[in-house]
Design a protein around this motif. Sequence first.
Motif, PDB file in Angstrom:
ATOM      1  N   SER A   1      -3.255   5.690   7.284  1.00  0.00           N
ATOM      2  CA  SER A   1      -4.685   5.775   7.586  1.00  0.00           C
ATOM      3  C   SER A   1      -5.203   4.455   8.154  1.00  0.00           C
ATOM      4  O   SER A   1      -5.919   4.435   9.166  1.00  0.00           O
ATOM      5  N   MET A   2      -4.827   3.341   7.523  1.00  0.00           N
ATOM      6  CA  MET A   2      -5.261   2.022   7.997  1.00  0.00           C
ATOM      7  C   MET A   2      -4.693   1.728   9.383  1.00  0.00           C
ATOM      8  O   MET A   2      -5.388   1.170  10.240  1.00  0.00           O
TER       9      MET A   2
ATOM     10  N   TYR B   1       0.842  -1.202   0.000  1.00  0.00           N
ATOM     11  CA  TYR B   1       0.000   0.000   0.000  1.00  0.00           C
ATOM     12  C   TYR B   1       0.879   1.254   0.000  1.00  0.00           C
ATOM     13  O   TYR B   1       2.001   1.222   0.504  1.00  0.00           O
ATOM     14  N   ASP B   2       0.350   2.342  -0.534  1.00  0.00           N
ATOM     15  CA  ASP B   2       1.139   3.567  -0.480  1.00  0.00           C
ATOM     16  C   ASP B   2       1.132   4.130   0.943  1.00  0.00           C
ATOM     17  O   ASP B   2       0.295   3.751   1.774  1.00  0.00           O
TER      18      ASP B   2
ATOM     19  N   SER C   1       0.376   6.964   2.547  1.00  0.00           N
ATOM     20  CA  SER C   1      -0.770   7.647   3.169  1.00  0.00           C
ATOM     21  C   SER C   1      -1.894   6.668   3.493  1.00  0.00           C
ATOM     22  O   SER C   1      -2.519   6.750   4.558  1.00  0.00           O
ATOM     23  N   GLU C   2      -2.137   5.720   2.587  1.00  0.00           N
ATOM     24  CA  GLU C   2      -3.179   4.714   2.838  1.00  0.00           C
ATOM     25  C   GLU C   2      -2.791   3.821   4.008  1.00  0.00           C
ATOM     26  O   GLU C   2      -3.621   3.488   4.858  1.00  0.00           O
TER      27      GLU C   2
END
Length: 307
Positions: A50-51, A43-44, A46-47
């Motif tokens: 967030s997760m 995942y990048d 920022s994602e």
Amino acid sequence: SSSSAASDVYKRQFYKKIMTMKISSNELGSAVDYFKSELASFYDKSELESMLYILFQHYFGVTKTAIILNKDKKLSESDLLLVIYAVKALKKYKPLAYIIGEWEFFGLSFFVNEHVLIPRPETEELVQLIINDYDNHPPINILDIGSGSGCIALSLKHHFKNTTVTAWDISDEALKVIDKNAKNLQLEIEINKVDVLSNPDVNVKYDVMVSNPPYIMNKEQAQMHLNVLDYEPHLALFISDENPLLFYEKIADIAVKHLAKNGSLYVEINEQFGDEVALLFNKRGLKKVEISKDINGKNRIVKAVLS
């Protein structure tokens, strides 16, 4: 005693397992580092962040600030296992909402599972549009067609306390989810099993009808992320390439028969079909047809009025 000896053996085996999973200790900071390093290539940034915040808040009740400031907070064996299992699932692109079993929509927490779509920000815009239009004169009756998790119906009921809200869905499993969310949120709505494609007939006039029907064509599957394609219910997502407007035709027919005078219909759409849905509604005799764009500038909502 033999039981304490067995317990010690278990603990040693457990921490050996933790070490092999690259969690260096039972501190919060180590779990955070493990989560980020294991998923960095999936995942990048920022994602991933967030997760991380959503997952750790859900499992351990720690805020974003606490994650940064309390890195030495001790986690239990079961806590660490939760992180390990979550990472394993995320590597298979299982949506975070299904891992934790809930998702926030319009400021409310909704239970979700693989039988219903995960609520999305674009649908929040659909709810907000209805609230904007009716805040000064709340509707008496609202119908949500293809309700899924019940996020639209229950968000509208939460805002319009005295409005009668009805949720329709064809899926027995989805109906259970709607019922669970209604109970969790302590909101009373009517929940009915209805097949929209079977020309349902009811003895009610609705001031507002709203729907987020299946609108992704089968041929678009190749462009979709695995977390959607492999986990979310295809019944709620996809429509045949031959007749992508099928649900809008049926919904328009229901609206013409069961909207009250000057009642409004709101639907979420595939961005490719804004003009086609608007024309369809016009041909069915609906008036004041408007296409609204979502936060990303894509055609996303069509509104029409029965005058």
